[in-house]
Design a protein around this motif. Structure first.
Motif, PDB file in Angstrom:
ATOM      1  N   ILE A   1       2.096   0.090 -10.488  1.00 31.51           N
ATOM      2  CA  ILE A   1       1.367   0.930  -9.546  1.00 31.51           C
ATOM      3  C   ILE A   1      -0.024   1.166 -10.108  1.00 31.51           C
ATOM      4  O   ILE A   1      -0.178   1.546 -11.269  1.00 31.51           O
ATOM      5  CB  ILE A   1       2.088   2.273  -9.328  1.00 31.51           C
ATOM      6  N   THR A   2      -1.028   0.912  -9.272  1.00 35.74           N
ATOM      7  CA  THR A   2      -2.409   1.125  -9.689  1.00 35.74           C
ATOM      8  C   THR A   2      -3.092   2.087  -8.725  1.00 35.74           C
ATOM      9  O   THR A   2      -2.764   2.115  -7.538  1.00 35.74           O
ATOM     10  CB  THR A   2      -3.183  -0.208  -9.782  1.00 35.74           C
ATOM     11  N   ALA A   3      -4.009   2.858  -9.238  1.00 38.20           N
ATOM     12  CA  ALA A   3      -4.734   3.852  -8.441  1.00 38.20           C
ATOM     13  C   ALA A   3      -5.930   3.221  -7.739  1.00 38.20           C
ATOM     14  O   ALA A   3      -7.005   3.780  -7.696  1.00 38.20           O
ATOM     15  CB  ALA A   3      -5.168   5.013  -9.318  1.00 38.20           C
ATOM     16  N   LYS A   4      -5.738   2.049  -7.196  1.00 38.27           N
ATOM     17  CA  LYS A   4      -6.753   1.346  -6.412  1.00 38.27           C
ATOM     18  C   LYS A   4      -6.174   1.053  -5.039  1.00 38.27           C
ATOM     19  O   LYS A   4      -4.967   0.839  -4.897  1.00 38.27           O
ATOM     20  CB  LYS A   4      -7.168   0.031  -7.088  1.00 38.27           C
ATOM     21  N   SER A   5      -7.035   1.010  -4.033  1.00 40.90           N
ATOM     22  CA  SER A   5      -6.562   0.744  -2.678  1.00 40.90           C
ATOM     23  C   SER A   5      -6.134  -0.715  -2.535  1.00 40.90           C
ATOM     24  O   SER A   5      -6.543  -1.584  -3.303  1.00 40.90           O
ATOM     25  CB  SER A   5      -7.655   1.064  -1.661  1.00 40.90           C
TER      26      SER A   5
ATOM     27  N   SER B   1       0.826  -1.197   0.000  1.00 39.62           N
ATOM     28  CA  SER B   1       0.000   0.000   0.000  1.00 39.62           C
ATOM     29  C   SER B   1       0.863   1.251   0.000  1.00 39.62           C
ATOM     30  O   SER B   1       1.887   1.322   0.676  1.00 39.62           O
ATOM     31  CB  SER B   1      -0.893   0.000   1.245  1.00 39.62           C
ATOM     32  N   ASP B   2       0.426   2.242  -0.760  1.00 40.70           N
ATOM     33  CA  ASP B   2       1.049   3.558  -0.753  1.00 40.70           C
ATOM     34  C   ASP B   2      -0.089   4.566  -0.841  1.00 40.70           C
ATOM     35  O   ASP B   2      -0.494   4.957  -1.939  1.00 40.70           O
ATOM     36  CB  ASP B   2       2.022   3.703  -1.917  1.00 40.70           C
ATOM     37  N   SER B   3      -0.647   4.900   0.313  1.00 37.45           N
ATOM     38  CA  SER B   3      -1.819   5.770   0.407  1.00 37.45           C
ATOM     39  C   SER B   3      -2.993   5.112  -0.315  1.00 37.45           C
ATOM     40  O   SER B   3      -3.365   4.010   0.030  1.00 37.45           O
ATOM     41  CB  SER B   3      -1.485   7.151  -0.149  1.00 37.45           C
ATOM     42  N   ASN B   4      -3.558   5.749  -1.327  1.00 38.81           N
ATOM     43  CA  ASN B   4      -4.673   5.158  -2.070  1.00 38.81           C
ATOM     44  C   ASN B   4      -4.199   4.422  -3.329  1.00 38.81           C
ATOM     45  O   ASN B   4      -4.997   4.124  -4.205  1.00 38.81           O
ATOM     46  CB  ASN B   4      -5.700   6.218  -2.449  1.00 38.81           C
ATOM     47  N   TYR B   5      -2.931   4.140  -3.400  1.00 36.93           N
ATOM     48  CA  TYR B   5      -2.354   3.399  -4.519  1.00 36.93           C
ATOM     49  C   TYR B   5      -1.872   2.041  -4.009  1.00 36.93           C
ATOM     50  O   TYR B   5      -1.586   1.867  -2.836  1.00 36.93           O
ATOM     51  CB  TYR B   5      -1.163   4.152  -5.126  1.00 36.93           C
ATOM     52  N   THR B   6      -1.756   1.098  -4.921  1.00 36.37           N
ATOM     53  CA  THR B   6      -1.200  -0.206  -4.593  1.00 36.37           C
ATOM     54  C   THR B   6      -0.045  -0.491  -5.535  1.00 36.37           C
ATOM     55  O   THR B   6      -0.175  -0.337  -6.752  1.00 36.37           O
ATOM     56  CB  THR B   6      -2.262  -1.314  -4.728  1.00 36.37           C
ATOM     57  N   ILE B   7       1.077  -0.890  -4.953  1.00 31.68           N
ATOM     58  CA  ILE B   7       2.242  -1.293  -5.737  1.00 31.68           C
ATOM     59  C   ILE B   7       2.212  -2.815  -5.803  1.00 31.68           C
ATOM     60  O   ILE B   7       2.204  -3.488  -4.773  1.00 31.68           O
ATOM     61  CB  ILE B   7       3.552  -0.816  -5.094  1.00 31.68           C
TER      62      ILE B   7
END
Length: 109
Positions: free
Chosen positions: A39-43, A22-28
């Motif tokens: 990196i995706t803009a999903k939690s 997790s990286d804030s509201n992004y997922t690596i």
């Protein structure tokens, strides 16, 4: 074979995923194939729900690990240290230690 579908119709085979971070509201998404990180803009919660819970387990607030990539683990006080095939080390949170041990115990590593 399970496939994770991300926004933009990007697909990843679940067996290629080593762990999620997790990286804030992004997922690596760390994977074995190239590119090694996506990196995706999903939690993290959203991405984890799309994966099979038999193979992916949340070990703390920031990480979900593919159980098939674990080479060893050992208990240390209230937590568990986990080593995966590439040598990376992870630590469970105290709250998630028992669920990790319950999930991994039937699996022989």
């Amino acid at each position: 074979m399970e496939t994770l579908v991300l926004p933009g119709r990007k697909t990843i085979e679940s067996e290629q995923i080593v762990y999620l971070e997790s990286d804030s509201n992004y997922t690596i998404i760390h994977q074995t194939s190239l590119p090694q990180k996506i990196i995706t803009a999903k939690s993290l919660c959203y991405v984890q729900e799309a994966l099979d819970p038999k193979h992916f387990i949340r070990i703390n607030r920031q990480q979900v690990i593919n159980i098939n990539c674990i080479t060893s683990f050992w208990e240390e006080k209230d937590t568990v240290n986990i080593e995966i095939f590439n040598g990376d080390l992870f630590k469970t949170s105290r709250r998630r230690t028992s669920s990790f041990l319950n999930s991994i115990s039937p699996i022989e590593i």
